[in-house]
Design an enzyme around this catalytic site. Structure first.
Site, PDB file in Angstrom:
ATOM      1  N   ALA A 173     -41.134  20.087  35.328  1.00 23.40           N
ATOM      2  CA  ALA A 173     -42.311  20.161  35.925  1.00 23.40           C
ATOM      3  C   ALA A 173     -43.514  19.240  34.764  1.00 23.40           C
ATOM      4  O   ALA A 173     -44.697  18.616  35.204  1.00 23.40           O
ATOM      5  CB  ALA A 173     -42.749  21.624  36.732  1.00 23.40           C
ATOM      6  N   TYR A 174     -43.213  20.100  33.640  1.00 25.91           N
ATOM      7  CA  TYR A 174     -44.946  19.475  32.903  1.00 25.91           C
ATOM      8  C   TYR A 174     -44.533  18.227  32.458  1.00 25.91           C
ATOM      9  O   TYR A 174     -45.511  17.976  32.050  1.00 25.91           O
ATOM     10  CB  TYR A 174     -44.502  20.826  31.321  1.00 25.91           C
ATOM     11  CG  TYR A 174     -45.227  20.522  30.735  1.00 25.91           C
ATOM     12  CD1 TYR A 174     -46.945  21.338  30.720  1.00 25.91           C
ATOM     13  CD2 TYR A 174     -44.779  19.841  29.279  1.00 25.91           C
ATOM     14  CE1 TYR A 174     -47.624  20.738  29.740  1.00 25.91           C
ATOM     15  CE2 TYR A 174     -46.005  19.387  28.071  1.00 25.91           C
ATOM     16  CZ  TYR A 174     -47.190  20.315  28.600  1.00 25.91           C
ATOM     17  OH  TYR A 174     -48.042  20.085  26.961  1.00 25.91           O
ATOM     18  N   GLY A 175     -43.205  17.766  31.679  1.00 22.34           N
ATOM     19  CA  GLY A 175     -43.172  16.242  31.736  1.00 22.34           C
ATOM     20  C   GLY A 175     -43.240  15.438  32.512  1.00 22.34           C
ATOM     21  O   GLY A 175     -44.428  14.906  32.300  1.00 22.34           O
ATOM     22  N   SER A 177     -45.412  16.479  35.268  1.00 24.84           N
ATOM     23  CA  SER A 177     -47.475  16.411  35.301  1.00 24.84           C
ATOM     24  C   SER A 177     -47.913  15.570  34.028  1.00 24.84           C
ATOM     25  O   SER A 177     -48.927  15.064  34.346  1.00 24.84           O
ATOM     26  CB  SER A 177     -47.015  17.798  34.798  1.00 24.84           C
ATOM     27  OG  SER A 177     -47.490  18.617  33.778  1.00 24.84           O
ATOM     28  N   LYS A 178     -47.438  15.736  32.592  1.00 27.14           N
ATOM     29  CA  LYS A 178     -47.495  14.791  31.412  1.00 27.14           C
ATOM     30  C   LYS A 178     -47.878  13.373  31.643  1.00 27.14           C
ATOM     31  O   LYS A 178     -48.459  12.750  31.540  1.00 27.14           O
ATOM     32  CB  LYS A 178     -47.783  15.249  29.953  1.00 27.14           C
ATOM     33  CG  LYS A 178     -47.824  17.325  29.599  1.00 27.14           C
ATOM     34  CD  LYS A 178     -49.586  17.028  30.620  1.00 27.14           C
ATOM     35  CE  LYS A 178     -50.098  17.840  29.863  1.00 27.14           C
ATOM     36  NZ  LYS A 178     -52.128  18.771  29.276  1.00 27.14           N
TER      37      LYS A 178
END
Length: 273
Positions: A173-175, A177-178
């Site tokens: 999820a973080y990847g 988003s970034k």
């Protein structure tokens, strides 16, 4: 003789002022500017001469960071913000414009992460990370666009990540988003260039902050990241400031839709031993 004169060009040569990264007289808003890399950038922009508003959710940290900025003789404003609420971000912009006279620089540094096997990530967990990191960045860019375009020298600096380029285990999820923040940076950088708003990103490598300390300290993940970083250490928060100040300044007047990587050589590295 100038190089242009040597080849027969007689037009005057446009020169930068001596200190073209001086931000004196500029107003900068750092969303997520009360902790971690965001706080380092907020303090650094103030050291470069800007009046700085470090906005965040935790009022105690807002007050503490503002006190440090005032101690440098800069103007500031104690204003909380919740990046996933467009109304909250709009209120921040309105307050800054009313009390400080406008905005020249916006830094989007708020964010969150969570580690979990991707097969187990719930819809709510996925949405919360994308809301904070991506939608919050969009809201801030939208809310401040008019103010930033007013003098046709607006600067937006987004915080991307190594995971904008490469995969990190169990933080999908973080990847995602970034990676999207980097894409948004490119889209806005080209779309808003005619209005005088430059949109760029800094890409921090592995910096130990409160957000990721539990993932790095004494863990196999932390040891692997150090092994893959040619400089052999984690970054220090103040090492992000130079790139952020550069992108916020007149020195970056012809740069938009770009990303500056600050990673100790991580992305350039192949085999390190």
């Amino acid at each position: 003789m100038d190089a242009v004169e040597a080849v027969g060009v007689t037009a005057p040569v446009e020169r930068y002022p001596r200190n073209f990264t001086d931000l004196t007289g500029r107003v900068a808003v750092v969303v997520g500017g009360t902790s971690g890399l965001g706080r380092a950038i907020a303090i650094g922009l103030a050291e470069c001469g800007a009046d700085v508003v470090p906005a965040g959710r935790r009022t105690a940290l807002v007050a503490e960071t503002c006190a440090e900025i005032r101690g440098m003789g800069r103007r500031t404003l104690e204003q909380g913000v919740d990046v996933v609420s467009r109304d909250s971000v709009d209120a921040l912009c309105d307050a800054v414009c009313a009390q400080l006279g406008g905005v020249d620089v916006l830094v989007n540094a708020a964010g969150r992460t969570a580690r979990r096997p991707t097969a187990d990530v719930t819809g709510d967990e996925w949405a919360s990370v994308l809301e904070a990191n991506l939608t919050g960045t969009l809201y801030a860019c939208q809310a401040f666009f008019a103010a930033l375009s007013r003098h046709r020298r607006g600067r937006i600096v987004n915080i991307a990540s190594l995971s904008s380029f490469v995969a990190f285990h169990e933080v999908a999820a973080y990847g995602a988003s970034k990676a999207a923040v980097l894409s948004l940076t490119r889209s806005l950088g080209t779309e808003w260039a005619p209005q005088g708003v430059n949109v760029n990103a800094v890409v921090p490598g592995v910096f130990r902050t409160d957000l990721n300390a539990a993932l790095l300290d004494g863990t196999p993940r932390g040891r692997e990241l150090l092994m893959r970083t040619p400089m052999g250490r984690f970054g220090r928060p103040e090492e992000v400031v130079g790139a952020a100040a550069f992108l916020a300044s007149d020195a970056a007047s012809f740069i938009t839709g770009q990303a500056i990587v600050i990673d100790g050589g991580f992305l350039a590295s192949g085999v390190n031993s």
